[in-house]
Design a protein around this motif. Structure first.
Motif, PDB file in Angstrom:
ATOM      1  N   ARG A   1       0.824  -1.214   0.000  1.00  0.00           N
ATOM      2  CA  ARG A   1       0.000   0.000   0.000  1.00  0.00           C
ATOM      3  C   ARG A   1       0.853   1.257   0.000  1.00  0.00           C
ATOM      4  NH1 ARG A   1      -5.773  -0.431   2.465  1.00  0.00           N
ATOM      5  NH2 ARG A   1      -6.262  -2.566   1.910  1.00  0.00           N
TER       6      ARG A   1
ATOM      7  N   ARG B   1       0.683   4.079  -2.856  1.00  0.00           N
ATOM      8  CA  ARG B   1       0.430   5.481  -2.530  1.00  0.00           C
ATOM      9  C   ARG B   1       1.532   6.371  -3.118  1.00  0.00           C
ATOM     10  NH1 ARG B   1       0.012   5.062   2.709  1.00  0.00           N
ATOM     11  NH2 ARG B   1       2.157   5.573   3.126  1.00  0.00           N
TER      12      ARG B   1
ATOM     13  N   ASP C   1       1.076   9.303  -5.847  1.00  0.00           N
ATOM     14  CA  ASP C   1       1.556  10.666  -5.614  1.00  0.00           C
ATOM     15  C   ASP C   1       2.428  11.149  -6.766  1.00  0.00           C
ATOM     16  OD1 ASP C   1       0.227  10.625  -3.193  1.00  0.00           O
ATOM     17  OD2 ASP C   1       2.045  10.390  -1.974  1.00  0.00           O
TER      18      ASP C   1
END
Length: 74
Positions: free
Chosen positions: A35, A39, A43
């Motif tokens: 995860r 992420r 980003d």
């Protein structure tokens, strides 16, 4: 979605920190790392999209505090 195995060697102290972070979230270390990578990837892709949009609309000349996101982006 297809999955692939990724094997890596990490320092024992880092593994213990990862275990702590994962445990606080009720996750396995594997899920926590996956995860976190997803992420980070999101980003990076989002940042690139914002930069491309700014180039398209010419916002790169405006000071950062004067560039406002559109109504749909918070």
């Amino acid at each position: 979605m297809e999955s692939t195995v990724l094997s890596l060697r990490i320092d024992g102290e880092l593994l213990e920190r990862l275990r702590g972070h994962a445990a606080r979230r009720g996750m396995s270390v594997q899920d926590y790392v996956a995860r976190t990578l997803m992420r980070e990837d999101f980003d990076e892709r989002f940042k690139t999209a914002v930069e491309e949009t700014e180039k398209f609309y010419g916002a790169q000349d405006a000071p950062r505090d004067q560039v406002r996101p559109s109504a749909g982006i918070a």
